[in-house]
Design a protein around this motif. Structure first.
Motif, mmCIF file in Angstrom:
data_model
loop_
_atom_site.group_PDB
_atom_site.id
_atom_site.type_symbol
_atom_site.label_atom_id
_atom_site.label_comp_id
_atom_site.label_asym_id
_atom_site.label_seq_id
_atom_site.Cartn_x
_atom_site.Cartn_y
_atom_site.Cartn_z
ATOM 1 N N HIS A 1 0.756 -1.039 -0.106
ATOM 2 C CA HIS A 1 -0.027 0.132 -0.034
ATOM 3 C C HIS A 1 0.725 1.443 0.024
ATOM 4 O O HIS A 1 0.566 2.310 -0.670
ATOM 5 N N ALA A 2 2.018 1.231 0.763
ATOM 6 C CA ALA A 2 3.018 2.337 0.571
ATOM 7 C C ALA A 2 3.337 2.747 -0.669
ATOM 8 O O ALA A 2 3.605 3.590 -1.223
ATOM 9 N N PHE A 3 3.961 1.512 -1.244
ATOM 10 C CA PHE A 3 4.397 1.497 -2.644
ATOM 11 C C PHE A 3 3.290 2.176 -3.610
ATOM 12 O O PHE A 3 3.651 3.023 -4.336
ATOM 13 N N SER A 4 2.065 1.841 -3.611
ATOM 14 C CA SER A 4 0.973 2.002 -4.368
ATOM 15 C C SER A 4 0.862 3.593 -4.334
ATOM 16 O O SER A 4 0.580 4.400 -5.314
ATOM 17 N N ARG A 5 0.761 4.015 -3.004
ATOM 18 C CA ARG A 5 0.487 5.726 -2.971
ATOM 19 C C ARG A 5 1.661 6.391 -3.581
ATOM 20 O O ARG A 5 1.113 7.099 -4.344
ATOM 21 N N ILE A 6 2.810 5.880 -3.273
ATOM 22 C CA ILE A 6 4.115 6.768 -4.068
ATOM 23 C C ILE A 6 3.792 6.556 -5.540
ATOM 24 O O ILE A 6 3.985 7.433 -6.125
ATOM 25 N N ALA A 7 3.508 5.547 -5.834
ATOM 26 C CA ALA A 7 3.654 4.994 -7.342
ATOM 27 C C ALA A 7 2.525 5.638 -8.074
ATOM 28 O O ALA A 7 2.764 6.115 -9.234
ATOM 29 N N VAL B 1 4.170 9.022 -8.940
ATOM 30 C CA VAL B 1 5.555 8.739 -9.603
ATOM 31 C C VAL B 1 4.883 8.562 -11.068
ATOM 32 O O VAL B 1 5.560 9.127 -11.960
ATOM 33 N N ILE B 2 4.165 7.276 -11.168
ATOM 34 C CA ILE B 2 3.685 7.114 -12.651
ATOM 35 C C ILE B 2 3.066 8.178 -13.096
ATOM 36 O O ILE B 2 2.911 8.294 -14.449
ATOM 37 N N THR B 3 2.041 9.011 -12.770
ATOM 38 C CA THR B 3 1.643 10.101 -13.178
ATOM 39 C C THR B 3 2.592 10.999 -13.715
ATOM 40 O O THR B 3 2.424 11.472 -15.014
ATOM 41 N N ALA C 1 6.782 -10.130 -14.357
ATOM 42 C CA ALA C 1 6.511 -9.622 -15.778
ATOM 43 C C ALA C 1 6.531 -8.175 -15.938
ATOM 44 O O ALA C 1 6.914 -7.819 -17.022
ATOM 45 N N GLU C 2 6.240 -7.487 -15.036
ATOM 46 C CA GLU C 2 6.122 -5.929 -15.000
ATOM 47 C C GLU C 2 7.718 -5.353 -15.307
ATOM 48 O O GLU C 2 7.954 -4.743 -16.147
ATOM 49 N N ILE C 3 8.549 -6.394 -14.461
ATOM 50 C CA ILE C 3 10.201 -5.890 -14.485
ATOM 51 C C ILE C 3 10.580 -6.270 -16.015
ATOM 52 O O ILE C 3 11.234 -5.454 -16.692
ATOM 53 N N GLY C 4 9.984 -7.370 -16.348
ATOM 54 C CA GLY C 4 10.425 -7.916 -17.669
ATOM 55 C C GLY C 4 9.959 -6.909 -18.843
ATOM 56 O O GLY C 4 10.619 -6.554 -19.658
ATOM 57 N N LEU C 5 8.656 -6.222 -18.700
ATOM 58 C CA LEU C 5 8.258 -5.647 -19.677
ATOM 59 C C LEU C 5 8.757 -4.149 -19.664
ATOM 60 O O LEU C 5 9.230 -3.656 -20.812
ATOM 61 N N LEU D 1 1.297 -1.711 -21.981
ATOM 62 C CA LEU D 1 1.266 -3.173 -21.501
ATOM 63 C C LEU D 1 1.845 -3.110 -20.008
ATOM 64 O O LEU D 1 1.051 -3.659 -19.032
ATOM 65 N N VAL D 2 2.679 -2.495 -19.846
ATOM 66 C CA VAL D 2 3.313 -2.221 -18.140
ATOM 67 C C VAL D 2 2.380 -1.629 -17.460
ATOM 68 O O VAL D 2 2.232 -1.940 -16.183
ATOM 69 N N LEU D 3 1.592 -0.423 -17.856
ATOM 70 C CA LEU D 3 0.724 0.374 -17.178
ATOM 71 C C LEU D 3 -0.235 -0.610 -16.948
ATOM 72 O O LEU D 3 -1.056 -0.479 -15.879
ATOM 73 N N GLY D 4 -0.960 -1.103 -17.853
ATOM 74 C CA GLY D 4 -2.035 -1.954 -17.760
ATOM 75 C C GLY D 4 -1.808 -3.130 -16.558
ATOM 76 O O GLY D 4 -2.563 -3.448 -15.786
ATOM 77 N N LEU D 5 -0.444 -3.624 -16.563
ATOM 78 C CA LEU D 5 -0.204 -4.691 -15.587
ATOM 79 C C LEU D 5 -0.327 -4.117 -14.190
ATOM 80 O O LEU D 5 -0.729 -4.677 -13.040
ATOM 81 N N ALA D 6 0.427 -2.930 -14.098
ATOM 82 C CA ALA D 6 0.734 -2.162 -12.944
ATOM 83 C C ALA D 6 -0.895 -2.005 -12.199
ATOM 84 O O ALA D 6 -1.033 -2.142 -11.354
ATOM 85 N N LEU D 7 -1.534 -1.376 -13.119
ATOM 86 C CA LEU D 7 -3.084 -1.110 -12.822
ATOM 87 C C LEU D 7 -3.904 -2.400 -12.372
ATOM 88 O O LEU D 7 -4.505 -2.308 -11.272
ATOM 89 N N TYR D 8 -3.557 -3.350 -12.887
ATOM 90 C CA TYR D 8 -4.072 -4.808 -12.600
ATOM 91 C C TYR D 8 -3.607 -5.311 -11.121
ATOM 92 O O TYR D 8 -4.492 -5.680 -10.345
ATOM 93 N N ASN D 9 -2.499 -5.087 -10.845
ATOM 94 C CA ASN D 9 -1.740 -5.344 -9.554
ATOM 95 C C ASN D 9 -2.270 -4.442 -8.448
ATOM 96 O O ASN D 9 -2.739 -4.844 -7.368
#
Lengths: 134, 279
Positions: B174-180, B183-185, B256-260, B223-231
């Motif tokens: 959850h801490a990661f998600s808040r910062i992410a 960051v991703i924006t 998979a996210e790191i691979g992408l 694709l990475v963003l889609g996977l991140a959103l799914y996570n």
């Protein structure tokens, strides 16, 4: 939401400040123009870039002679470089240059100048110098 | 051949810079919540910094070769005295700081973040965006900074899915998600700005090699963003209730996210070596 709006504001501010521009140096023109036929060696060779570049080598390949380096100036970044008194030989001279583009790409090109004693100076209407980047 | 070597060296530089600086940033921002996973951080920081050092040297040597291979004064002056040399200096200084303080405790995090900052700042002074103007260089720097944090955090989150359980993992994610989110924006905004700044759409860029490679990069990034959103939306909420199984699925998804992300970075190294926005 607050973070998103802060990011969006920052992004839009940066967008407003960023002006689209060319990101790759190319040759705008040379003097003499590549493809020129001249009665004698020109007093100088000038290479003009569309934006700052750093010329790293200028070499002339003359008929029946080994390649010869030409001194040029200035030494750092500039949009215009000049080689004084290149002493081109009679016949076809290939002046090969290499430079570092403003965006860090190596670029190179060739200027062809033909020296033909007694010829009326002619310059082609379109630049013929070959220019490529890596 | 030299172009292929240059692209490979650039890929290694990106990989080292993003993982080394990114792990330093993520370690500093996630802090104590990493718990025992924090022991992985020094290894990632040091490996990334070492790779950055080697790749930065290699990039300079390959560039000199591409300019004719002569260590003549004009070539040395062009490479070392220009933005390329300045960027390499920042990378070397940053990587040395990261290496020196990779394992330090207490205030060492300031040195690591500074080192990571220097490495990331190198992208503001050299390259396609930096050639346009300083603002575009800063936008590129923001893009790299956000990517670095994201990758660094994922590299730490991956072992956490195995090492942590229950509430500890849930709190970390959850801490990661808040910062992410923030960051991703910023990553997206900076990416869009860079495309708008660098690509002249009036010259049918999508038909150019630059446009085609950029399209591949954007597709992979989507694709990475889609996977991140799914996570974030599907897997993260399940961690508290369905701990073990959800953690295993999340670990696979992060891999998979790191691979992408690696694929996106590969596309970028190709994009910045072989093509240019305006040729």
């Amino acid at each position: 939401m607050k973070r998103f709006l802060t990011s969006l504001s920052l992004g839009l501010a940066l967008a407003a400040m960023s002006a689209p521009a060319l990101a790759h140096s190319t040759v705008k023109g040379t003097v003499p123009v590549s493809g020129s036929i001249l009665p004698g060696s020109p007093p100088e060779i000038v290479i003009n870039f569309n934006q700052e570049a750093r010329l790293t080598s200028l070499v002339v390949a003359e008929p029946g002679k080994p390649e010869r380096k030409l001194d040029f100036m200035p030494g750092g970044a500039s949009t215009s470089f000049m080689a004084h008194d290149p002493k081109l030989s009679i016949g076809r001279n290939e002046i090969k240059w290499k430079a570092l583009s403003k965006d860090g790409h190596p670029i190179e090109g060739t200027i062809i100048i033909v020296i033909k004693p007694g010829a009326t100076p002619t310059t082609p209407p379109v630049q013929h110098e070959e220019h490529k980047d890596h | 051949m030299l172009e292929a070597l240059a692209a490979f060296a650039k890929l290694m530089l990106y990989a080292g810079a993003l993982s080394g600086a990114g792990a330093a940033f993520a370690w500093a921002s996630l802090g104590q919540r990493l718990g025992p996973v924090g022991k992985f951080a020094p290894h990632i920081v040091a490996s990334g910094a070492g790779l950055t050092l080697l790749a930065s040297f290699a990039t300079i040597l390959i560039l000199i070769q591409r300019l004719g291979g002569e260590f003549s004064p004009p070539t040395i002056s062009a490479v070392i005295g220009g933005p390329t040399g300045f960027a390499a200096g920042l990378q070397l200084a940053g990587a040395i700081l990261l290496l020196a303080f990779a394992r330090g405790q207490g205030w060492a995090w300031i040195a690591r973040v500074t080192g990571g900052g220097l490495v990331v700042a190198s992208f503001a002074v050299n390259g396609h965006a930096a050639a346009v103007d300083l603002v575009s260089g800063i936008v590129a720097c923001v893009h790299v900074l956000a990517t670095a944090w994201w990758l660094g955090a994922l590299l730490l989150l991956r072992p956490a899915c195995r090492q942590l359980t229950g509430a500890a993992l849930d709190q970390l994610v959850h801490a990661f998600s808040r910062i992410a989110s923030a960051v991703i924006t910023n990553l997206l905004l900076a990416g869009v700005l860079l495309i708008l700044t660098l690509v002249d759409f009036s010259h049918t860029p999508w038909l150019s090699p630059y446009g085609q490679t950029l399209a591949i990069k954007v597709s992979l990034a989507t694709l990475v963003l889609g996977l991140a959103l799914y996570n974030k939306v599907r897997l993260a909420p399940r961690l508290a209730d369905d701990g073990g199984a959800a953690a295993i699925t999340l670990r696979r998804s992060i891999t998979a996210e790191i691979g992408l992300i690696a694929a996106v970075v590969s596309a970028t190294s190709f994009l910045t070596t072989y093509t240019s926005p305006h040729t």
